[in-house]
Design an enzyme around this catalytic site. Structure first.
Site, PDB file in Angstrom:
ATOM      1  N   GLU A 131     -10.095 -23.360 -41.722  1.00  0.00           N
ATOM      2  CA  GLU A 131     -10.252 -23.139 -43.167  1.00  0.00           C
ATOM      3  C   GLU A 131     -11.485 -23.871 -43.651  1.00  0.00           C
ATOM      4  O   GLU A 131     -12.079 -24.672 -42.897  1.00  0.00           O
ATOM      5  CB  GLU A 131      -9.004 -23.600 -43.932  1.00  0.00           C
ATOM      6  N   HIS A 248      -9.183 -22.827 -56.751  1.00  0.00           N
ATOM      7  CA  HIS A 248      -9.238 -22.089 -55.487  1.00  0.00           C
ATOM      8  C   HIS A 248     -10.170 -20.892 -55.688  1.00  0.00           C
ATOM      9  O   HIS A 248     -10.039 -20.165 -56.674  1.00  0.00           O
ATOM     10  CB  HIS A 248      -7.830 -21.612 -55.097  1.00  0.00           C
ATOM     11  N   ARG A 294     -14.118 -25.938 -50.504  1.00  0.00           N
ATOM     12  CA  ARG A 294     -13.652 -25.076 -51.594  1.00  0.00           C
ATOM     13  C   ARG A 294     -14.481 -25.192 -52.874  1.00  0.00           C
ATOM     14  O   ARG A 294     -14.728 -24.209 -53.551  1.00  0.00           O
ATOM     15  CB  ARG A 294     -12.216 -25.507 -51.874  1.00  0.00           C
ATOM     16  N   HIS A 355      -5.723 -24.562 -58.992  1.00  0.00           N
ATOM     17  CA  HIS A 355      -4.866 -24.508 -57.808  1.00  0.00           C
ATOM     18  C   HIS A 355      -4.166 -25.827 -57.499  1.00  0.00           C
ATOM     19  O   HIS A 355      -2.986 -25.838 -57.180  1.00  0.00           O
ATOM     20  CB  HIS A 355      -5.741 -24.091 -56.622  1.00  0.00           C
ATOM     21  N   ARG A 390     -10.255 -31.634 -52.732  1.00  0.00           N
ATOM     22  CA  ARG A 390      -9.325 -31.734 -51.600  1.00  0.00           C
ATOM     23  C   ARG A 390      -9.732 -30.805 -50.457  1.00  0.00           C
ATOM     24  O   ARG A 390     -10.056 -29.639 -50.685  1.00  0.00           O
ATOM     25  CB  ARG A 390      -7.927 -31.349 -52.080  1.00  0.00           C
TER      26      ARG A 390
END
Ligand code: SIN
Length: 549
Positions: A131, A248, A294, A355, A390
């Site tokens: 990811e 997100h 992200r 998110h 994060r």
């Protein structure tokens, strides 16, 4: 000072007039952090776990991507540490990240012992996904894209089979209670059948998740209304870095549909973000392109939409084909099919949405907050592992590691039995004028999305603060008798606190851009923390000891 700085309970009450229950450990919240804490605490005494609705309705259950941990021989905790630190843009606490990555693999082994199933390759080895922001495939997943559901199934089964754990569904924690010795020692709760009750506890652990619902566009379930942050604030605990909300990059953008998450794991399998002409948005923007952290992908999409005038972008997963997409992401394929989209052969319309609440109740490395008797773990806590952005799939791991640590700390603190006392709220009751709570919520959520979202501006933040203070005067000054009212008050409180912190953070960092402060603060990285009644925020450099005020 505004109404948000007045010490008050949401409803006036006298404890001696209410039914009172006693337990060793009270856990507010029933997601991964709450259940992990419960399983640990049950080794030492009775545990009450409060679920606001049911165990199936939490951010944890909704998690698709998975759990990041260095479990493969070709990976290392050092590499996981480096990736987490890099993603956090200077605001991660190195000691907290160290704890996370080093204790994480042990937690995964424990999960397997509790019966969690993870996806495996044909040779039986664990299938590890990639990811954004990870330099190595290290994401464990279950049933393709239903990791949270399987994790929660395993934890809930273990909790139900453990004597000493009592799970209360549909139980709303309204406020924290302070005992005669002045420490936090339980909570005032409400249940549709039993009404108001006081639950006294030696240790109280907040594990009630975040506040995504404070934004109009969010991937979060409806229960994510920031209740535990708001009640900790009212109880005088320090809150920290609330200006950091993670957006997100890829949630479904279909008129009328909820902003369903389209997992980052889809990009891990090769999907790319494109605009309506098919042009790749991340090409040349970052060395990791579509697998950049992200915040980088979110910002790139938002900037592209602003310059093109388009309303949304697309995720192109067509290289996987219909069958490949449906087999790797069965839940997503079914969800998309509900909107007439075949994710493996058509472009998926996406837009960023709120998110994950990065900031929260400040804790030390062991989940201790600044109030004796009160601990926090999971999304509600700010322990320093997530920095200013994060790293993907670190949150379930954080719930596991810090859920266990919070219980260990409470035991070490050997808290005495609570000394129940009679008390009354100091709230000044006011006859509520007719108030459309739905309208207050939707006005707040729209204002937050427009002004306290990814792109921010100091003047607009200050305007918002004035507006929220005005709304607070009548919405917080009134007394409600239902969860809808208390949630609205909590949302307003958390929205106000986030906006206040955002106005204080005069820099562009991680999850958000300040148009009036387009770079990072040259003085270095610092946390912003606040306690009710304080005129202004405290700034503390990264690395300073937390939870000591
Ligand atoms: C995702 O699957 O993209 C979400 C995982 C996470 O938020 O860590």
């Amino acid at each position: 000072m505004s109404i948000f700085d007045e010490r008050r309970y949401l409803i006036p009450f006298r404890s001696q007039l209410l039914p009172q229950l006693f337990t060793d450990t009270l856990i507010v919240g029933s997601g991964v952090a709450g259940l992990r804490a419960a399983l640990e605490a049950a080794k030492h005494g009775d545990v009450f776990v409060l679920a606001k609705e049911s165990l199936d309705n939490s951010n944890s259950t909704w998690a698709q991507g998975g759990i990041a941990a260095a479990t493969d021989a070709s990976d290392s905790t050092e590499a996981h540490f480096e990736d987490t630190m890099r993603a956090g843009v200077g605001l991660c606490e190195p000691a907290a990240v160290r704890v996370l990555v080093e204790e994480g693999p042990r937690e995964i082994e424990q999960l397997m012992r509790w019966g969690m199933r993870v996806d495996r390759k044909q040779d039986g080895s664990v299938s590890l996904g990639l990811e954004g922001g990870h330099g190595h495939p290290r994401i464990l997943h279950s049933d393709g894209d239903a990791t949270g559901r399987e994790l929660m199934r395993a934890l809930a089964a273990a909790a139900r089979a453990t004597a000493g754990i009592r799970l209360f569904d549909n139980c709303f924690a309204i406020d924290l209670c302070t005992d005669a010795k002045g420490r936090v020692a339980g909570a005032l709760t409400w249940h549709p059948r039993y009404g108001l009750q006081v639950i006294w506890a030696r240790a109280t652990i907040l594990a009630a998740g975040g506040a995504g619902q404070v934004y109009r566009e969010t991937s979060n379930p409806r229960v994510a209304t920031g209740d535990a942050i708001a009640m900790a604030w009212r109880a005088g605990a320090v809150v920290r870095d609330l200006e950091f909300m993670q957006f997100h990059p890829t949630t479904l953008y279909v008129a009328g549909a909820p902003r369903h998450l389209v997992s980052e794991a889809v990009r891990g399998e090769g999907a790319v973000v494109v605009d309506r002409t098919g042009t790749r948005i991340m090409a040349g923007r970052h060395p990791q392109e579509d697998l950049a952290p992200r915040d980088v992908v979110t910002r790139a999409i938002v900037e592209h939409l602003a310059s093109s005038g388009d309303s949304h972008a697309f995720l192109d997963a067509r290289a996987m084909g219909s069958a490949g997409f449906a087999s790797r992401f069965p839940g997503l394929a079914t969800m998309l099919a509900g909107y007439g989209i075949d994710g493996g052969s058509e472009l998926i319309p996406i837009h960023p949405a709120a998110h994950y609440t990065i900031g929260g109740v400040e804790t030390d490395l062991d989940g201790r907050t600044t109030r004796v008797g009160l601990y926090a773990c999971g999304e509600v806590a700010s322990n320093g592992v997530h920095g200013a952005n994060r790293l993907a799939s670190n949150s379930l791991l954080e719930g596991l590691v810090f859920g266990r640590r919070a219980v260990a700390a409470a035991l070490k603190d050997s808290l005495p039995d609570p000394v129940p006392m009679q008390w009354e709220s100091r709230v000044r009751t006011q006859v509520a004028g007719e108030l459309d709570l739905g309208d207050v919520r939707s006005s707040l959520r729209s204002a937050m999305w427009r002004n306290v979202g990814i792109v921010r501006d100091g003047a607009k933040l200050r305007d918002c603060l004035d507006m929220f203070s005005f709304w607070g005067r009548y919405a917080l000054g009134s007394v409600f008798e239902t969860p809808e009212g208390w949630e609205t008050q909590n949302l307003l409180t958390v929205g106000h606190l986030m906006t206040r912190a955002a106005a204080q953070r005069c820099e562009t960092r991680g999850t958000h851009v300040r148009v009036d402060w387009p770079s990072e603060d040259s003085a270095g990285s610092f946390h912003i923390s606040w306690r009710i009644g304080e005129e202004s925020a405290q700034r503390s450099p990264v690395g300073a000891e937390a939870a000591t005020r």
